[in-house]
Structure formats: structure tokens, C-alpha cells
Write a protein that holds these residues in place. Structure first.
Motif, PDB file in Angstrom:
ATOM      1  N   GLN A 128       0.843  -1.202   0.000  1.00  0.00           N
ATOM      2  CA  GLN A 128       0.000   0.000   0.000  1.00  0.00           C
ATOM      3  C   GLN A 128       0.877   1.250   0.000  1.00  0.00           C
ATOM      4  O   GLN A 128       0.626   2.200  -0.741  1.00  0.00           O
ATOM      5  N   GLU A 129       1.916   1.256   0.812  1.00  0.00           N
ATOM      6  CA  GLU A 129       2.802   2.413   0.916  1.00  0.00           C
ATOM      7  C   GLU A 129       3.610   2.588  -0.364  1.00  0.00           C
ATOM      8  O   GLU A 129       3.883   3.713  -0.780  1.00  0.00           O
ATOM      9  N   ALA A 130       3.992   1.485  -1.015  1.00  0.00           N
ATOM     10  CA  ALA A 130       4.791   1.558  -2.243  1.00  0.00           C
ATOM     11  C   ALA A 130       3.996   2.157  -3.391  1.00  0.00           C
ATOM     12  O   ALA A 130       4.593   2.752  -4.306  1.00  0.00           O
ATOM     13  N   THR A 131       2.678   2.029  -3.367  1.00  0.00           N
ATOM     14  CA  THR A 131       1.851   2.544  -4.460  1.00  0.00           C
ATOM     15  C   THR A 131       1.421   3.990  -4.251  1.00  0.00           C
ATOM     16  O   THR A 131       0.739   4.554  -5.096  1.00  0.00           O
ATOM     17  N   ARG A 132       1.791   4.577  -3.119  1.00  0.00           N
ATOM     18  CA  ARG A 132       1.394   5.973  -2.874  1.00  0.00           C
ATOM     19  C   ARG A 132       2.294   6.936  -3.582  1.00  0.00           C
ATOM     20  O   ARG A 132       3.375   6.769  -3.910  1.00  0.00           O
TER      21      ARG A 132
END
Length: 132
Positions: A128-132
């Protein structure tokens, strides 16, 4: 605050689906972590009697200013009702200015697979954090 082991307020019926949410909160300062630490027991008490709560756990790393939650619910609506009621609602509002970062992810699981472990939750939060 030590980690809070998985607890089960309500047992799901066999062969049902559970709605899962994992979250990660990072405070800006150690003072913010202390405030989070002070609010956590009231929210955990609320969770223990929340309608539709199948289980939850907390991983606290106050010196790193990081807290992770993992919970399973009867439905998305049950989670939203919990989040929208006090003390969770007022605590979240009070802590919001103290947060540096937060991440949330949700998915469905077979309730027969509860309790959940941290590996899948942390993998999903990292994605989730990598796609922000």
C-alpha cells in the motif's frame, strides 16, 4: 506498551467471510507516541465489545513512534460503525495533528482462518505504501 495479542470479541459463524483491516500509524514525535499510547487502552476496551468485531491485535513500537493494528470484522459496515463511534472517533481526531504518516489496507478472508498473523498484514501495508 507491550504488544496486545489477538483477542476475539465475537466468534464468526463457520465458513463465513471476514473483512480485515490493517493500519500503520507513525507519530511525528515521541510526545505523539505517548499520546497514542494513552488513548489505546480506551479504544481496545471499546473494541472488545464492538458489535461485529471478530478479532484484533496491536503491535506497539513507541520508541520508533510506530503502531500497527490488525482487526477482523463481520463487515465493512461493522468496522465503520466502530471507527465512527467514541472513544475511537474522538481519539482519532485528537491524534490526527500528531501523525507523521499512516497507511490502511483492507481485504477479505475466510473467517475459519482467524486469528490472523502479522506477515500478511505487513506485506499488504508495505505494498500500500509503495503505491502511494
Amino acid at each position: 506498551m507491550p504488544d496486545v495479542s489477538w483477542f476475539t470479541p465475537d466468534r464468526p459463524a463457520p465458513h463465513t467471510e471476514a473483512y480485515v483491516m490493517a493500519s500503520r500509524f507513525e507519530t511525528r514525535t515521541l510526545f505523539g507516541a505517548f499520546r497514542f499510547f494513552l488513548k489505546a487502552p480506551g479504544i481496545l476496551r471499546q473494541l472488545r465489545s464492538a458489535p461485529g468485531a471478530y478479532g484484533a491485535t496491536l503491535r506497539a513500537r513507541p520508541l520508533r513512534r510506530t503502531f500497527l493494528t490488525l482487526s477482523a470484522w463481520e463487515s465493512r459496515d461493522a468496522l465503520y460503525r466502530f471507527a465512527g463511534s467514541d472513544p475511537h472517533r474522538s481519539s482519532a481526531r485528537a491524534l490526527r495533528p500528531l501523525m507523521r504518516d499512516s497507511a490502511f489496507t483492507c481485504w477479505a478472508v475466510d473467517a475459519d482462518g482467524l486469528p490472523l498473523g502479522w506477515d500478511e498484514a505487513e506485506r499488504r501495508l508495505a505494498n500500500q505504501e509503495a503505491t502511494r
